[in-house]
Design a protein around this motif. Structure first.
Motif, short mmCIF file in Angstrom:
data_model
loop_
_atom_site.label_atom_id
_atom_site.label_comp_id
_atom_site.label_asym_id
_atom_site.label_seq_id
_atom_site.Cartn_x
_atom_site.Cartn_y
_atom_site.Cartn_z
N GLU A 158 0.82 -1.23 0.00
CA GLU A 158 0.00 0.00 0.00
C GLU A 158 0.84 1.27 0.00
O GLU A 158 0.55 2.23 -0.72
N ALA A 159 1.92 1.29 0.78
CA ALA A 159 2.76 2.50 0.84
C ALA A 159 3.45 2.75 -0.50
O ALA A 159 3.49 3.88 -0.99
N SER A 160 3.98 1.70 -1.11
CA SER A 160 4.66 1.86 -2.40
C SER A 160 3.68 2.21 -3.51
O SER A 160 4.04 2.92 -4.47
N PHE A 161 2.45 1.73 -3.38
CA PHE A 161 1.46 1.97 -4.42
C PHE A 161 1.10 3.45 -4.52
O PHE A 161 0.56 3.90 -5.54
N ALA A 180 6.45 -8.87 -7.62
CA ALA A 180 5.82 -8.50 -6.36
C ALA A 180 6.86 -7.89 -5.43
O ALA A 180 7.89 -8.52 -5.16
N ILE A 181 6.61 -6.67 -4.97
CA ILE A 181 7.60 -5.95 -4.16
C ILE A 181 6.92 -5.37 -2.93
O ILE A 181 5.92 -4.65 -3.03
N GLN A 182 7.46 -5.69 -1.76
CA GLN A 182 7.05 -5.01 -0.53
C GLN A 182 8.30 -4.33 0.02
O GLN A 182 9.26 -4.98 0.42
N SER A 183 8.30 -3.00 -0.03
CA SER A 183 9.51 -2.24 0.35
C SER A 183 9.13 -1.06 1.22
O SER A 183 7.98 -0.64 1.28
N TRP A 184 10.14 -0.52 1.89
CA TRP A 184 9.92 0.61 2.78
C TRP A 184 10.11 1.93 2.02
O TRP A 184 10.87 2.01 1.07
N ARG A 185 9.42 2.94 2.51
CA ARG A 185 9.59 4.27 1.93
C ARG A 185 10.52 5.13 2.77
O ARG A 185 10.85 6.24 2.41
N GLY A 186 10.95 4.60 3.89
CA GLY A 186 11.86 5.33 4.77
C GLY A 186 12.49 4.37 5.76
O GLY A 186 12.26 3.16 5.72
#
Length: 393
Positions: free
Chosen positions: A180-183, A236-242
């Motif tokens: 959700e954050a990366s989207f 498929a990517i789940q990554s941090w924004r910070g």
């Protein structure tokens, strides 16, 4: 819930004709016919004639032959019905088995975990596994890098790993699945993904579509029965924004689904070699777990045996119940807790675990079971991964 496979009755073949049961009846019929001949023979007429002896011997013999013929014909009819029923049962079982073993062929796969470990070695019985239980772990190569650079580096790694599998294609649909954050940066992800792939693979047109974290099992089930399926790359990517505290670990997976020509279900032939297959998934729960696992083993795994079980997002009790149902004195399944290896599970846990199993299957052939439960769901998904070539039936 279990697949709607009907429970077929056991076909009983007729027992052979028992001489012990039929001998008294044969003797009684023969004796009765002989007595009838004697009773009906005209009084005073000579019994020293061929006609008399022909009737005295022939009548009982004919009666016994008729009786035996009737019983033999009845037994043959029962045998024929049993054989036809057995063939029909086998045909129905084969149709259901083919339906359960319907699969998506995988041309190439790559998985990227928080720590630089060889995913293909995670399934070794004596492997030294990373421990990230109950904590969020980030990619160890992204420290002190801005978000933009981390995104470019990750896409570069993915392109490098998949370059050989994508070469030779002219056009491919690329589904980019994001947390959700990366989207929130959907447009940026789409543009940079398209640029990274098309720069590395000149002449290949990538149609990139970014979507919010999708249900892995639902996506597979929606494509598994499609005939004439073109090649598709799922990233498929789940990554941090910070660098602030995160609620899941970073990870990425890339699965290149091979094209499946029209008529594949009838012909069973692929145009290119594959590294593995993803079979039809099943949704289960605590109440139906044992029945669902029995169906999976019987319809998708047999005559082979499961080698590994990968669990993510599942409770300890559910994991224990799964292993108890699968393990037997003849076959001990190696279990791997993905959440212990990579840390807190994210919204794309199903894709990550599936990719780990596929990656490991390149070096350790054999069917594996991937089990995951998405956040906020009461149901659990299970999916069998088979390595190398396999038949539909």
């Amino acid at each position: 819930m279990p697949w709607p496979i009907p429970k077929l009755i056991t076909i009983q073949r007729p027992n052979p004709i028992s001489l012990r049961k039929w001998l008294p009846a044969v003797v009684a019929v023969a004796a009765g016919c002989a007595v009838a001949v004697l009773k009906l023979w005209p009084s005073g007429k000579s019994t020293q004639t061929a006609l008399f002896w022909g009737l005295l011997i022939g009548a009982p013999t004919a009666a016994v032959c008729l009786l035996f013929g009737w019983r033999l014909n009845r037994w043959e009819q029962e045998q024929l019905i049993a054989e036809e029923s057995q063939h029909e049962k086998k045909r129905i079982e084969t149709l259901w088995r083919n339906w359960c073993r319907r699969n998506l062929p995988i041309a190439e796969v790559a998985v990227f975990l928080p720590q630089k470990v060889d995913a293909a070695k995670l399934g070794d019985a004596d492997a030294e596994l990373p421990v990230n239980t109950n904590r969020s772990a980030g990619f160890d190569w992204t420290k002190d890098k801005p978000v933009e650079q981390r995104r470019k580096d990750l896409l570069g790694f993915i392109v490098t790993r998949l370059r050989d599998g994508l070469s030779g294609l002219h056009e491919i649909a690329l589904t980019l699945i994001l947390d959700e954050a990366s989207f929130a940066d959907q447009a940026t992800w789409e543009a940079e993904t398209k640029e990274a792939f098309e720069q590395a693979l000149k002449g290949v047109d990538f149609n990139v579509e970014a979507v919010l974290a999708t249900d892995c099992a639902k996506w597979i089930a929606g494509h598994i029965d499609v005939d004439g399926l073109p090649a598709r790359l799922v990233v498929a990517i789940q990554s941090w924004r910070g660098e602030e505290e995160q609620v899941f670990s970073e990870a990425a997976a890339a699965i290149l689904f091979a094209s499946r020509p029209a008529g594949f279900a009838r012909e069973g032939a692929l145009s290119a070699p594959v590294v593995g297959h993803v079979l039809r998934p099943v949704t289960t729960g605590e109440e139906t777990l044992k029945d669902d696992l029995s169906q999976i083993v019987a319809m998708q795994v047999a005559p082979d045996k499961l080698t590994h079980v990968w669990l993510t997002g599942c409770s300890e009790a559910f994991g224990t119940a799964t292993l108890t149902a699968l393990n037997s004195p003849e076959n001990k399944v190696i279990d791997r807790l993905v959440d212990s290896i990579i840390g807190l599970p994210g919204p794309l846990r199903g894709w990550i675990a599936l990719s780990i199993a596929l990656e490991m299957g390149k070096s350790l052939p054999g069917p594996q079971l991937v089990v995951w439960r998405d956040a906020g769901r009461n149901s659990t998904q299970m999916c069998v991964v088979a390595s190398g070539e396999m038949d539909e039936n």
